[in-house]
Enzyme design. Structure first.
Site, PDB file in Angstrom:
ATOM      1  N   GLU A 158      -2.851   3.363   2.371  1.00 47.30           N
ATOM      2  CA  GLU A 158      -2.403   3.947   1.103  1.00 47.30           C
ATOM      3  C   GLU A 158      -2.526   5.470   1.122  1.00 47.30           C
ATOM      4  O   GLU A 158      -1.591   6.167   0.691  1.00 47.30           O
ATOM      5  CB  GLU A 158      -3.203   3.365  -0.069  1.00 47.30           C
ATOM      6  CG  GLU A 158      -2.712   3.924  -1.402  1.00 47.30           C
ATOM      7  CD  GLU A 158      -3.497   3.428  -2.600  1.00 47.30           C
ATOM      8  OE1 GLU A 158      -3.946   2.259  -2.583  1.00 47.30           O
ATOM      9  OE2 GLU A 158      -3.657   4.198  -3.550  1.00 47.30           O
ATOM     10  N   HIS A 174       0.812  -1.228   0.000  1.00 50.86           N
ATOM     11  CA  HIS A 174       0.000   0.000   0.000  1.00 50.86           C
ATOM     12  C   HIS A 174       0.840   1.271   0.000  1.00 50.86           C
ATOM     13  O   HIS A 174       0.303   2.357  -0.172  1.00 50.86           O
ATOM     14  CB  HIS A 174      -0.938  -0.018   1.209  1.00 50.86           C
ATOM     15  CG  HIS A 174      -1.628  -1.344   1.374  1.00 50.86           C
ATOM     16  ND1 HIS A 174      -1.140  -2.331   2.194  1.00 50.86           N
ATOM     17  CD2 HIS A 174      -2.710  -1.868   0.762  1.00 50.86           C
ATOM     18  CE1 HIS A 174      -1.914  -3.397   2.108  1.00 50.86           C
ATOM     19  NE2 HIS A 174      -2.868  -3.151   1.243  1.00 50.86           N
TER      20      HIS A 174
END
Ligand code: 0O3
Ligand code: SF4
Length: 334
Positions: A130, A78
């Protein structure tokens, strides 16, 4: 009256190129350096993947300060903020970055627009790793927009110099609605140079959209913290599936779901090994759903090379690896 029992099986489903690369990165790091190998955050958001790698000697931590000085740490698919790289350097960690190259692409866009002094409206889910990583590229230039309802709260310095970027694993429709509302407020809003919602997210949603109108029950294999997997259930329900459920494992399937159900749709998130889907199909077959038809929205062939540092070390030790990660769709994780 219930139709004949059948299964519509989405394609593509399951592992994307970035997940494959990240999981193989941990496997190869274990082979190369031996256990334990530390991994910052879940390498991908899948319970089974994490459990299997843990059994093999991966230690999952939340932050680099939990990693002993000098040890090896893998950063998850991520992505991480630049400050995490700095922290790892300060602790003399050997960092292997398994960030998906398509997430890195978004980081680079963020940096570039921040350098040109844009206000960046980053569409994504608050707290998701993320967006934490992407926002960390230029915190003073980036504002998180967590869906259409959040648009009214957005403040910018100069409405003529605004761009939107996004998390890679969002609902395409919901993101377009967020952008529509943003543009109502900021008509000069610039689009990203290319799609941030990645090919894998888009393809998996497209297959579900195609299946949903014919589906009485959609079963999505994936974990609760997997954004892209959760989105597949939402998309199924929006496009006409009568019911939809997310399961990590086949044994979570509830017999009560099948009351009056003729057609079952099956798909899986981008972090899900195919073995878990096979278990679901076996389970459905036991319930009489033996007729399985594919619904294909796209074919995928993208593969990524392993992180450069890892390739160099594998080469130096004479350990074999594919130039590009060759997907076994997680079959090694039984
Ligand atoms: O971002 P998401 O929660 O969907 O993460 P997963 O389930 O691990 O899937 C892979 C996606 C990714 C690493 C970032 O795009
Ligand atoms: Fe990369 Fe897309 Fe997979 Fe995320 S979902 S790891 S951006 S390929």
């Amino acid at each position: 009256m219930t139709d004949a029992k059948r299964v519509l099986l989405a394609a593509p489903r399951g592992y994307c190129a970035g997940v494959d690369r990240a999981v193989v990165t941990v496997e190869k790091a274990l082979e190369l350096y031996g256990a334990p190998v530390y991994v910052r955050k879940e390498i991908v958001h899948n319970k089974h993947v994490v459990a299997v790698l843990q059994r093999r000697g991966a230690i999952f931590v939340d932050e680099t300060d939990e990693v002993p000085e000098g040890a090896t740490v893998v950063f998850s698919a991520h992505g991480v903020a630049p400050v995490v790289h700095e922290q790892a350097r300060e602790r003399s960690l050997k960092a292997i970055d398994a960030t998906c190259p398509l997430v890195t692409k978004v980081h680079k866009e963020a940096k570039r627009f921040a350098d040109s002094d844009f206000d960046i409206l980053l569409i994504g889910h608050e707290g998701h790793e993320e967006v934490v990583g992407t926002a960390g590229e230029a915190p003073e230039h980036i504002t998180l927009v967590d869906g259409p309802e959040d648009v009214a709260n957005v403040q910018v310095r100069d409405p003529e110099k605004v761009v939107w970027l996004s998390q890679t694993t969002l609902s395409v429709d919901e993101t377009m609605e967020t952008v529509r509302r943003l543009r109502e407020r900021f008509p000069s809003l610039q689009d990203p140079p290319s799609d941030d919602i990645c090919y894998a997210t888009q393809n998996r949603q497209l297959a579900v959209r195609q299946m949903a109108p014919d589906t009485d029950l959609m079963i999505v294999v994936g974990s609760r913290n997997s954004s892209n997997s959760v989105r597949l259930v939402e998309v199924a329900l929006e496009y006409g599936a009568r019911a939809g459920h997310l399961v990590d494992y086949a044994d979570e399937i509830d017999p009560a779901w099948f009351e009056g159900v003729g057609t079952v749709g099956v798909t899986s998130g981008a972090s899900v090994p195919e073995i878990l889907v096979n278990d679901v199909l076996d389970h459905l077959a036991e319930l009489g759903y033996t007729d399985v038809a594919p619904v294909t929205s796209a074919t995928e062939s993208l593969l990524f090379a392993l992180p450069a540092d890892l390739r160099r070390d594998l080469k130096a030790r004479g350990i074999a690896f594919d130039a590009k990660v060759k997907s076994d769709a997680g079959a090694s994780l039984r």
